[in-house]
Design a protein around this motif. Structure first.
Motif, PDB file in Angstrom:
ATOM      1  N   MET A  59      -5.785  -2.829   4.244  1.00  0.00           N
ATOM      2  CA  MET A  59      -4.648  -1.913   4.318  1.00  0.00           C
ATOM      3  C   MET A  59      -3.342  -2.710   4.320  1.00  0.00           C
ATOM      4  O   MET A  59      -2.395  -2.362   3.603  1.00  0.00           O
ATOM      5  CB  MET A  59      -4.750  -1.035   5.563  1.00  0.00           C
ATOM      6  CG  MET A  59      -3.746   0.093   5.574  1.00  0.00           C
ATOM      7  SD  MET A  59      -4.208   1.406   6.703  1.00  0.00           S
ATOM      8  CE  MET A  59      -3.209   0.990   8.096  1.00  0.00           C
ATOM      9  N   ALA A  60      -3.323  -3.793   5.079  1.00  0.00           N
ATOM     10  CA  ALA A  60      -2.131  -4.654   5.095  1.00  0.00           C
ATOM     11  C   ALA A  60      -1.921  -5.295   3.725  1.00  0.00           C
ATOM     12  O   ALA A  60      -0.791  -5.396   3.238  1.00  0.00           O
ATOM     13  CB  ALA A  60      -2.269  -5.724   6.170  1.00  0.00           C
ATOM     14  N   SER A  61      -3.004  -5.704   3.076  1.00  0.00           N
ATOM     15  CA  SER A  61      -2.889  -6.317   1.751  1.00  0.00           C
ATOM     16  C   SER A  61      -2.377  -5.306   0.726  1.00  0.00           C
ATOM     17  O   SER A  61      -1.517  -5.623  -0.097  1.00  0.00           O
ATOM     18  CB  SER A  61      -4.255  -6.873   1.309  1.00  0.00           C
ATOM     19  OG  SER A  61      -4.132  -7.568   0.093  1.00  0.00           O
ATOM     20  N   GLY A  62      -2.898  -4.077   0.789  1.00  0.00           N
ATOM     21  CA  GLY A  62      -2.425  -3.039  -0.127  1.00  0.00           C
ATOM     22  C   GLY A  62      -0.942  -2.762   0.053  1.00  0.00           C
ATOM     23  O   GLY A  62      -0.206  -2.582  -0.921  1.00  0.00           O
ATOM     24  N   ALA A  63      -0.481  -2.749   1.311  1.00  0.00           N
ATOM     25  CA  ALA A  63       0.938  -2.486   1.591  1.00  0.00           C
ATOM     26  C   ALA A  63       1.811  -3.645   1.146  1.00  0.00           C
ATOM     27  O   ALA A  63       2.917  -3.444   0.647  1.00  0.00           O
ATOM     28  CB  ALA A  63       1.138  -2.222   3.079  1.00  0.00           C
ATOM     29  N   ASN A  64       1.316  -4.864   1.312  1.00  0.00           N
ATOM     30  CA  ASN A  64       2.135  -6.044   1.016  1.00  0.00           C
ATOM     31  C   ASN A  64       2.038  -6.527  -0.426  1.00  0.00           C
ATOM     32  O   ASN A  64       2.994  -7.058  -0.974  1.00  0.00           O
ATOM     33  CB  ASN A  64       1.765  -7.180   1.966  1.00  0.00           C
ATOM     34  CG  ASN A  64       2.278  -6.942   3.372  1.00  0.00           C
ATOM     35  OD1 ASN A  64       3.467  -7.063   3.621  1.00  0.00           O
ATOM     36  ND2 ASN A  64       1.401  -6.581   4.283  1.00  0.00           N
ATOM     37  N   PHE A  65       0.858  -6.370  -1.048  1.00  0.00           N
ATOM     38  CA  PHE A  65       0.643  -6.948  -2.375  1.00  0.00           C
ATOM     39  C   PHE A  65       0.238  -5.939  -3.441  1.00  0.00           C
ATOM     40  O   PHE A  65       0.188  -6.267  -4.615  1.00  0.00           O
ATOM     41  CB  PHE A  65      -0.434  -8.039  -2.307  1.00  0.00           C
ATOM     42  CG  PHE A  65      -0.142  -9.099  -1.280  1.00  0.00           C
ATOM     43  CD1 PHE A  65       0.925  -9.971  -1.442  1.00  0.00           C
ATOM     44  CD2 PHE A  65      -0.916  -9.225  -0.144  1.00  0.00           C
ATOM     45  CE1 PHE A  65       1.206 -10.944  -0.502  1.00  0.00           C
ATOM     46  CE2 PHE A  65      -0.651 -10.193   0.811  1.00  0.00           C
ATOM     47  CZ  PHE A  65       0.416 -11.053   0.630  1.00  0.00           C
ATOM     48  N   GLY A  66      -0.116  -4.708  -3.044  1.00  0.00           N
ATOM     49  CA  GLY A  66      -0.551  -3.709  -4.011  1.00  0.00           C
ATOM     50  C   GLY A  66      -2.047  -3.798  -4.274  1.00  0.00           C
ATOM     51  O   GLY A  66      -2.732  -4.719  -3.839  1.00  0.00           O
TER      52      GLY A  66
END
Length: 198
Positions: A28-35
């Motif tokens: 979830m953090a990766s999706g928010a930060n990197f797409g």
């Protein structure tokens, strides 16, 4: 594998894969930060790495912990230290700007390796092998691994999409920082089962 056992396994795979845990919180953090696209290696590392873990645990890796209890303690300490490090990295992640490719999401190998220090992954793998294999044959273990592979990847992908959608509200550095710190704290909170008495 009997139909009833397979149905129960599918339910267990879905429930354990879709619920919050270290992998899903980091995605979830990766999706928010990197797409989504830049997080694909991370998702594949989790999916493939976990299937490999289930198979190796089923083949007999868990017996090492029975024979050498110190190995379990070493894994527990390594898990806690590594997850604290990951929480720090998430909490201090710099916001990526439009077109910025300098941020580094977790790689395939990092995500696959992470499964071995992820307490939830260990619990899921050992439970799947001990409860849902029809027998101790390699075929049964491979079926359990295949079912997890088919269900786990779509589930973890949902968390990446959720993070990517949340990025729309995390448009300023303050909100993104608060989100990242929240994800880091939730990741640390997910260590709670590690400290429960065995």
């Amino acid at each position: 594998m009997p139909y009833e056992l397979l149905t129960a396994l599918v339910g267990f795979c879905f429930a354990s894969s879709i619920t919050p845990g270290p992998n899903n919180l980091m995605l979830m953090a990766s999706g928010a930060n990197f797409g989504f696209v830049r997080s694909i290696p991370h998702m594949l590392g989790i999916g493939i790495g976990f299937v490999l873990m289930v198979i190796l645990v089923g083949i007999g890796l868990a017996q090492i912990f029975d024979s050498y209890p110190i190995a379990h303690t070493i894994l527990k300490v390594a898990s806690v230290l590594y997850m604290l490090y990951l929480a720090y990295k998430i909490a201090t992640a710099a916001p990526a700007t439009k077109g910025d490719q300098t941020g580094t999401p977790m790689t395939f190998l990092q995500a696959a390796s992470f499964q071995w220090v992820n307490p939830k992954a260990w619990t899921m793998a050992i439970t799947a092998v001990t409860v849902y294999t029809a027998d101790t044959s390699l075929a049964s273990i491979l079926i359990v691994g295949a079912v997890f592979g088919a269900i786990n990847l779509p589930c973890v992908s949902c968390w990446t999409v959720l993070g990517q959608q949340m990025a729309r509200i995390l448009t300023n550095p303050t909100r993104l920082r608060a989100f990242n710190v929240s994800m880091a704290l939730l990741l640390i909170a997910s260590l709670y089962p590690v400290f429960l008495p065995q």
